[in-house]
Design a protein around this motif. Structure first.
Motif, PDB file in Angstrom:
ATOM      1  N   ILE A  43       0.844  -1.204   0.000  1.00  0.00           N
ATOM      2  CA  ILE A  43       0.000   0.000   0.000  1.00  0.00           C
ATOM      3  C   ILE A  43       0.875   1.248   0.000  1.00  0.00           C
ATOM      4  O   ILE A  43       0.612   2.200  -0.753  1.00  0.00           O
ATOM      5  CB  ILE A  43      -0.966  -0.002   1.205  1.00  0.00           C
ATOM      6  CG1 ILE A  43      -1.990  -1.128   1.058  1.00  0.00           C
ATOM      7  CG2 ILE A  43      -1.672   1.341   1.335  1.00  0.00           C
ATOM      8  CD1 ILE A  43      -2.799  -1.378   2.311  1.00  0.00           C
ATOM      9  N   TYR A  44       1.916   1.248   0.824  1.00  0.00           N
ATOM     10  CA  TYR A  44       2.808   2.410   0.856  1.00  0.00           C
ATOM     11  C   TYR A  44       3.493   2.613  -0.490  1.00  0.00           C
ATOM     12  O   TYR A  44       3.660   3.743  -0.954  1.00  0.00           O
ATOM     13  CB  TYR A  44       3.849   2.257   1.954  1.00  0.00           C
ATOM     14  CG  TYR A  44       3.327   2.511   3.356  1.00  0.00           C
ATOM     15  CD1 TYR A  44       2.056   3.023   3.577  1.00  0.00           C
ATOM     16  CD2 TYR A  44       4.105   2.239   4.462  1.00  0.00           C
ATOM     17  CE1 TYR A  44       1.587   3.255   4.848  1.00  0.00           C
ATOM     18  CE2 TYR A  44       3.644   2.467   5.744  1.00  0.00           C
ATOM     19  CZ  TYR A  44       2.377   2.979   5.929  1.00  0.00           C
ATOM     20  OH  TYR A  44       1.921   3.215   7.186  1.00  0.00           O
ATOM     21  N   GLU A  45       3.875   1.525  -1.118  1.00  0.00           N
ATOM     22  CA  GLU A  45       4.490   1.635  -2.443  1.00  0.00           C
ATOM     23  C   GLU A  45       3.486   2.185  -3.457  1.00  0.00           C
ATOM     24  O   GLU A  45       3.833   3.026  -4.293  1.00  0.00           O
ATOM     25  CB  GLU A  45       5.006   0.268  -2.892  1.00  0.00           C
ATOM     26  CG  GLU A  45       5.750   0.319  -4.202  1.00  0.00           C
ATOM     27  CD  GLU A  45       6.340  -1.021  -4.578  1.00  0.00           C
ATOM     28  OE1 GLU A  45       6.624  -1.192  -5.777  1.00  0.00           O
ATOM     29  OE2 GLU A  45       6.514  -1.894  -3.712  1.00  0.00           O
ATOM     30  N   ASN A  46       2.239   1.737  -3.363  1.00  0.00           N
ATOM     31  CA  ASN A  46       1.201   2.262  -4.257  1.00  0.00           C
ATOM     32  C   ASN A  46       0.965   3.750  -4.026  1.00  0.00           C
ATOM     33  O   ASN A  46       0.734   4.501  -4.979  1.00  0.00           O
ATOM     34  CB  ASN A  46      -0.100   1.488  -4.085  1.00  0.00           C
ATOM     35  CG  ASN A  46      -0.019   0.087  -4.628  1.00  0.00           C
ATOM     36  OD1 ASN A  46       0.847  -0.229  -5.436  1.00  0.00           O
ATOM     37  ND2 ASN A  46      -0.920  -0.771  -4.185  1.00  0.00           N
ATOM     38  N   LEU A  47       1.021   4.172  -2.771  1.00  0.00           N
ATOM     39  CA  LEU A  47       0.866   5.603  -2.473  1.00  0.00           C
ATOM     40  C   LEU A  47       2.010   6.419  -3.073  1.00  0.00           C
ATOM     41  O   LEU A  47       1.790   7.496  -3.639  1.00  0.00           O
ATOM     42  CB  LEU A  47       0.796   5.832  -0.966  1.00  0.00           C
ATOM     43  CG  LEU A  47      -0.561   5.609  -0.313  1.00  0.00           C
ATOM     44  CD1 LEU A  47      -0.433   5.549   1.198  1.00  0.00           C
ATOM     45  CD2 LEU A  47      -1.529   6.699  -0.724  1.00  0.00           C
ATOM     46  N   ARG A  48       3.231   5.909  -2.963  1.00  0.00           N
ATOM     47  CA  ARG A  48       4.374   6.604  -3.566  1.00  0.00           C
ATOM     48  C   ARG A  48       4.228   6.682  -5.080  1.00  0.00           C
ATOM     49  O   ARG A  48       4.472   7.733  -5.685  1.00  0.00           O
ATOM     50  CB  ARG A  48       5.685   5.905  -3.204  1.00  0.00           C
ATOM     51  CG  ARG A  48       6.159   6.170  -1.802  1.00  0.00           C
ATOM     52  CD  ARG A  48       7.566   5.651  -1.574  1.00  0.00           C
ATOM     53  NE  ARG A  48       7.668   4.209  -1.698  1.00  0.00           N
ATOM     54  CZ  ARG A  48       7.459   3.341  -0.713  1.00  0.00           C
ATOM     55  NH1 ARG A  48       7.141   3.782   0.485  1.00  0.00           N
ATOM     56  NH2 ARG A  48       7.575   2.049  -0.922  1.00  0.00           N
ATOM     57  N   ASP A  49       3.821   5.571  -5.697  1.00  0.00           N
ATOM     58  CA  ASP A  49       3.638   5.558  -7.151  1.00  0.00           C
ATOM     59  C   ASP A  49       2.524   6.512  -7.576  1.00  0.00           C
ATOM     60  O   ASP A  49       2.651   7.221  -8.575  1.00  0.00           O
ATOM     61  CB  ASP A  49       3.315   4.154  -7.651  1.00  0.00           C
ATOM     62  CG  ASP A  49       4.492   3.208  -7.555  1.00  0.00           C
ATOM     63  OD1 ASP A  49       5.639   3.694  -7.386  1.00  0.00           O
ATOM     64  OD2 ASP A  49       4.275   1.980  -7.642  1.00  0.00           O
ATOM     65  N   LEU A  50       1.435   6.511  -6.814  1.00  0.00           N
ATOM     66  CA  LEU A  50       0.318   7.399  -7.130  1.00  0.00           C
ATOM     67  C   LEU A  50       0.749   8.852  -7.048  1.00  0.00           C
ATOM     68  O   LEU A  50       0.434   9.655  -7.940  1.00  0.00           O
ATOM     69  CB  LEU A  50      -0.848   7.132  -6.174  1.00  0.00           C
ATOM     70  CG  LEU A  50      -2.079   8.014  -6.354  1.00  0.00           C
ATOM     71  CD1 LEU A  50      -2.750   7.720  -7.689  1.00  0.00           C
ATOM     72  CD2 LEU A  50      -3.049   7.794  -5.207  1.00  0.00           C
ATOM     73  N   ASN A  51       1.482   9.205  -6.010  1.00  0.00           N
ATOM     74  CA  ASN A  51       1.960  10.576  -5.851  1.00  0.00           C
ATOM     75  C   ASN A  51       2.887  10.968  -7.001  1.00  0.00           C
ATOM     76  O   ASN A  51       2.775  12.067  -7.552  1.00  0.00           O
ATOM     77  CB  ASN A  51       2.675  10.737  -4.512  1.00  0.00           C
ATOM     78  CG  ASN A  51       2.959  12.174  -4.203  1.00  0.00           C
ATOM     79  OD1 ASN A  51       2.145  13.048  -4.450  1.00  0.00           O
ATOM     80  ND2 ASN A  51       4.140  12.426  -3.657  1.00  0.00           N
TER      81      ASN A  51
END
Length: 92
Positions: A43-51
């Motif tokens: 999830i944290y990786e997805n948040l970084r990618d989304l940002n």
């Protein structure tokens, strides 16, 4: 002769790589907390990618805000469950 040596080497390599481990101490079963830690990291990786993709201009503001809120909600649920399980499990 070289072909036989290659076949023996290949068979030995496959046996070394795919042979099941006999020791139960080496094979540790994953717990629910382990799965939740992996999910939290994803999830944290997805948040970084989304940002990153939002800053690159790939997402409109509304889509970015919705996806970010969904990911943050999921992260909060995962962390809350992890904390609940870690409190319920006695420390060894």
């Amino acid at each position: 002769m070289g072909a036989i040596a290659g076949l023996v080497l290949t068979a030995a390599m496959f046996a070394y790589i795919f042979w099941p481990e006999r020791s139960f101490f080496v094979q540790r079963q994953k717990t629910r907390v382990d799965y939740l830690r992996e999910r939290k990291d994803a999830i944290y990786e997805n948040l970084r990618d989304l940002n990153f993709e939002y800053l690159a201009g790939k997402y409109p503001e509304q889509d970015y805000a919705e996806q970010r809120a969904n990911l943050e909600d999921e992260a909060a649920r995962v962390i809350a469950e992890m904390e609940m399980l870690e409190r319920a499990t006695p420390v060894r």
